[in-house]
Design an enzyme around this catalytic site. Structure first.
Site, PDB file in Angstrom:
ATOM      1  N   LYS A  50      43.069   3.131  64.625  1.00  0.00           N
ATOM      2  CA  LYS A  50      43.188   3.592  63.231  1.00  0.00           C
ATOM      3  C   LYS A  50      43.742   5.010  63.204  1.00  0.00           C
ATOM      4  CE  LYS A  50      39.262   5.311  61.064  1.00  0.00           C
ATOM      5  NZ  LYS A  50      39.497   6.696  60.629  1.00  0.00           N
ATOM      6  N   CYS A  92      35.610   9.767  54.831  1.00  0.00           N
ATOM      7  CA  CYS A  92      34.160   9.606  54.895  1.00  0.00           C
ATOM      8  C   CYS A  92      33.458  10.882  54.477  1.00  0.00           C
ATOM      9  CB  CYS A  92      33.754   9.237  56.319  1.00  0.00           C
ATOM     10  SG  CYS A  92      34.143   7.548  56.741  1.00  0.00           S
ATOM     11  N   ASP A 108      32.828  10.498  66.771  1.00  0.00           N
ATOM     12  CA  ASP A 108      32.827   9.108  66.274  1.00  0.00           C
ATOM     13  C   ASP A 108      31.996   8.167  67.143  1.00  0.00           C
ATOM     14  OD1 ASP A 108      35.120   9.357  64.157  1.00  0.00           O
ATOM     15  OD2 ASP A 108      35.796  10.382  65.949  1.00  0.00           O
TER      16      ASP A 108
HETATM   17  N1  EPU Z   1      38.340  21.468  59.395  1.00  0.00           N
HETATM   18  C1  EPU Z   1      38.399  22.588  58.617  1.00  0.00           C
HETATM   19  N2  EPU Z   1      39.548  22.823  57.927  1.00  0.00           N
HETATM   20  C2  EPU Z   1      40.616  21.991  57.971  1.00  0.00           C
HETATM   21  C3  EPU Z   1      40.559  20.839  58.792  1.00  0.00           C
HETATM   22  C4  EPU Z   1      39.384  20.597  59.485  1.00  0.00           C
HETATM   23  O1  EPU Z   1      37.446  23.371  58.542  1.00  0.00           O
HETATM   24  O2  EPU Z   1      41.637  22.261  57.323  1.00  0.00           O
HETATM   25  C5  EPU Z   1      37.095  21.196  60.145  1.00  0.00           C
HETATM   26  C6  EPU Z   1      36.427  19.909  59.644  1.00  0.00           C
HETATM   27  O3  EPU Z   1      35.643  20.144  58.498  1.00  0.00           O
HETATM   28  C7  EPU Z   1      35.603  19.507  60.843  1.00  0.00           C
HETATM   29  C8  EPU Z   1      36.497  19.940  62.007  1.00  0.00           C
HETATM   30  O4  EPU Z   1      37.409  20.895  61.491  1.00  0.00           O
HETATM   31  O5  EPU Z   1      34.402  20.229  60.871  1.00  0.00           O
HETATM   32  C9  EPU Z   1      37.253  18.833  62.687  1.00  0.00           C
HETATM   33  O6  EPU Z   1      38.036  18.124  61.771  1.00  0.00           O
HETATM   34  P1  EPU Z   1      39.417  17.433  62.170  1.00  0.00           P
HETATM   35  O7  EPU Z   1      40.495  18.049  61.359  1.00  0.00           O
HETATM   36  O8  EPU Z   1      39.542  17.456  63.657  1.00  0.00           O
HETATM   37  O9  EPU Z   1      39.162  15.957  61.707  1.00  0.00           O
HETATM   38  P2  EPU Z   1      40.138  15.005  60.886  1.00  0.00           P
HETATM   39  O10 EPU Z   1      41.525  15.144  61.350  1.00  0.00           O
HETATM   40  O11 EPU Z   1      39.858  15.126  59.429  1.00  0.00           O
HETATM   41  C10 EPU Z   1      40.033  13.011  62.565  1.00  0.00           C
HETATM   42  C11 EPU Z   1      39.624  11.577  62.482  1.00  0.00           C
HETATM   43  C12 EPU Z   1      38.114  11.485  62.375  1.00  0.00           C
HETATM   44  C13 EPU Z   1      37.517  12.131  63.619  1.00  0.00           C
HETATM   45  C14 EPU Z   1      38.006  13.583  63.723  1.00  0.00           C
HETATM   46  C15 EPU Z   1      37.522  14.263  64.982  1.00  0.00           C
HETATM   47  C16 EPU Z   1      41.475  10.559  61.361  1.00  0.00           C
HETATM   48  C17 EPU Z   1      42.004   9.908  60.135  1.00  0.00           C
HETATM   49  N3  EPU Z   1      40.229  10.978  61.302  1.00  0.00           N
HETATM   50  O12 EPU Z   1      39.579  13.609  61.350  1.00  0.00           O
HETATM   51  O13 EPU Z   1      37.805  10.104  62.383  1.00  0.00           O
HETATM   52  O14 EPU Z   1      36.123  12.100  63.533  1.00  0.00           O
HETATM   53  O15 EPU Z   1      39.439  13.617  63.717  1.00  0.00           O
HETATM   54  O16 EPU Z   1      38.023  13.626  66.098  1.00  0.00           O
HETATM   55  O17 EPU Z   1      42.163  10.676  62.371  1.00  0.00           O
HETATM   56  C18 EPU Z   1      36.577   8.201  61.833  1.00  0.00           C
HETATM   57  O18 EPU Z   1      37.469   7.571  62.452  1.00  0.00           O
HETATM   58  O19 EPU Z   1      35.508   7.687  61.425  1.00  0.00           O
HETATM   59  C19 EPU Z   1      36.795   9.620  61.584  1.00  0.00           C
HETATM   60  C20 EPU Z   1      36.074  10.324  60.725  1.00  0.00           C
END
Ligand code: EPU
Length: 441
Positions: A26, A123, A313
């Site tokens: 995904k 989520c 995850d």
């Molecule tokens: N964060 C910030 N500011 C931002 C972006 C992120 O403070 O602008 C913080 C977030 O709040 C969090 C941390 O940085 O505390 C990490 O967030 P990240 O940006 O790495 O996560 P994401 O890209 O939103 C993806 C996956 C998630 C997975 C995380 C960590 C996708 C669509 N989602 O999220 O997957 O948990 O990376 O590996 O790729 C899932 O599959 O259930 C899921 C939530």
């Protein structure tokens, strides 16, 4: 993918045994679909999972003029020849509960000179801000205007390579920089980048398209902007998070599941923990067999982290198995501030889990504490019994399924539709593994 109803009744206490398949991840497939916007020619993506997050991105690409066809199972041809601006109401309607729209920014700015991003979903596992994304886009020269219904971005002078250091190795922000830098004028240096396998797969896709991306040691990525990119042909990396979820299900239910498509290299940290808890696995060429070998499960202390650490995850499904371990386990959640909501339902089912909202300050730690961190202390073994529960988020929902399958008696789980966002054909897979359940209604 469609479910008969949003409520499932599970009769648990039976081990899950059998063979299932995981396909494209995904967290890669959806980003690869966005990358197609950057090409001058069509892209072909293979092993695309049949999940609702893919459909959300498909809808968003379609309203932006990308023509999408599926010539074979799991294969998409994405033709970006006629990319166009979409009306914000349309974008809002299609965004649903996904965070992917934010990754349209860079590609749309390159193609159209403007982008609109509605309020983002995803989520509810924490604040999930987008400041890293917006700061990075500003560094490339984008102008960000926030309005009541979303964010409007323009780039009157085009996008130029930038020096960016992320405050945290965010997966999404790293993808944002990659998808923007490849066509920006000049060189981009990205420090403190995320290096998850899905990001490496996205870089492989961009390289196929004609991009120049160098991954250096210590989370540094250099991107030399090019004038144009072609489409790509690519088979998505397999879903290691789904594989880990089924592994946890095998352990919790005392089962034996062969996960076709699971790859050892992408799961090494998970496999170490799985082994320490008392699970066994056999690595085969076409997948991994995960099983409970009998005997007692052992407690562990883990900290979620960015790759190559223990993925956030993975913790939710694993916590269910830890309720069956003999002793006290601790899970420190360092990535999100609110990813233990699912434990309330587990406690209703007989688990003994205490969530420390401000973390456990005195425990020796490998990963530095983040201010908002939480810790869950799980005392086992606790037999689980059936209960009426409601799914809070994607991974938490899968944990609820596992808990209900582990529990003696009947459980009614509502809001199971969320699980279809990221777990392909989970109902058919549960049937294949011998689970006893019905849809309500
Ligand atoms: N964060 C910030 N500011 C931002 C972006 C992120 O403070 O602008 C913080 C977030 O709040 C969090 C941390 O940085 O505390 C990490 O967030 P990240 O940006 O790495 O996560 P994401 O890209 O939103 C993806 C996956 C998630 C997975 C995380 C960590 C996708 C669509 N989602 O999220 O997957 O948990 O990376 O590996 O790729 C899932 O599959 O259930 C899921 C939530």
């Amino acid at each position: 993918m469609g479910l008969k109803s949003d409520e499932i009744v599970i009769r648990g206490g039976k081990p899950l045994i059998g063979r299932i398949e995981v396909r494209g991840a995904k967290n890669l497939a959806t980003k690869a679909m966005v990358a197609s916007l950057l090409g001058d020619t069509p892209s072909i993506l293979k092993d695309v999972p049949d999940i609702s997050d893919v459909n959300v991105v498909r809808g968003l690409l379609s309203i932006h003029g990308v023509r999408i066809t599926d010539p074979a199972r799991g294969e998409l041809i994405l033709d970006p020849s006629n990319v166009e601006t979409a009306h914000f109401a349309e974008i809002d309607a299609h965004a649903g509960s996904s965070r992917i729209p934010i990754l349209f920014c860079g590609p749309l700015l390159h193609r159209l000179g403007e982008a609109f991003i509605p309020d983002l979903g995803g989520c509810r596992i924490g604040d999930r801000p987008i400041d890293f994304h917006m700061d990075a886009l500003r560094a490339f020269g984008a102008i960000v205007d926030k309005s009541y219904n979303g964010i409007h971005l323009t780039a009157p002078n085009g996008l130029k390579g930038a020096n960016i250091e992320l405050p945290y190795p965010s997966v999404g922000a790293t993808e944002q920089v990659l998808l923007t830098a490849v066509l920006a004028e000049g060189v981009t240096e990205l420090r403190n980048a995320a290096i998850e396998p899905e990001i490496m797969d996205l870089i492989a896709i961009l390289q196929k398209m004609g991009a120049i991306v160098n991954v250096e040691p210590n989370r540094v990525i250099f991107i030399e902007g090019v004038k144009s990119l072609n489409g790509y042909t690519h088979r998505a990396i397999n879903d290691r998070n789904e594989a880990a979820s089924w592994a946890a299900a095998a352990l919790a239910t005392k089962g034996d599941i062969f996960v076709e498509g699971a790859k050892q290299q992408d799961l090494m940290t998970f496999l170490n923990v799985f082994r320490k808890v008392g699970g066994e696995f056999d690595v085969h060429e076409d997948g991994i067999r995960f099983y409970h070998p009998g005997g007692e499960l052992k407690p562990v202390v883990i900290e979620t982290d960015v790759h190559p650490g223990f993925m956030t995850d993975w913790q939710q499904p694993l916590v269910v198995a830890l309720t069956q371990a003999h002793g006290t386990s601790i899970v420190h959640e360092t990535v999100y501030e609110n990813r233990f909501q699912f434990t309330e339902a587990l406690n209703d089912m007989g688990a003994k889990i205490v969530v420390h909202k401000d973390g456990l300050k005195d425990v020796q730690r490998r990963v530095a504490r983040r201010d908002f961190e939480q810790a869950a202390v799980i005392t086992g073994p606790t037999p689980l019994h059936g209960a009426d529960i409601r799914v809070p988020d994607l991974r938490g929902g899968f944990s609820h399924l596992i808990a209900a399958l582990t529990a003696e008696g009947e459980s009614k789980i509502t809001n199971v539709g969320i699980i279809a966002r990221g777990y392909e054909h989970f109902v058919a897979k549960l049937r294949k593994l011998g689970a006893d359940f019905d849809f309500a209604g």
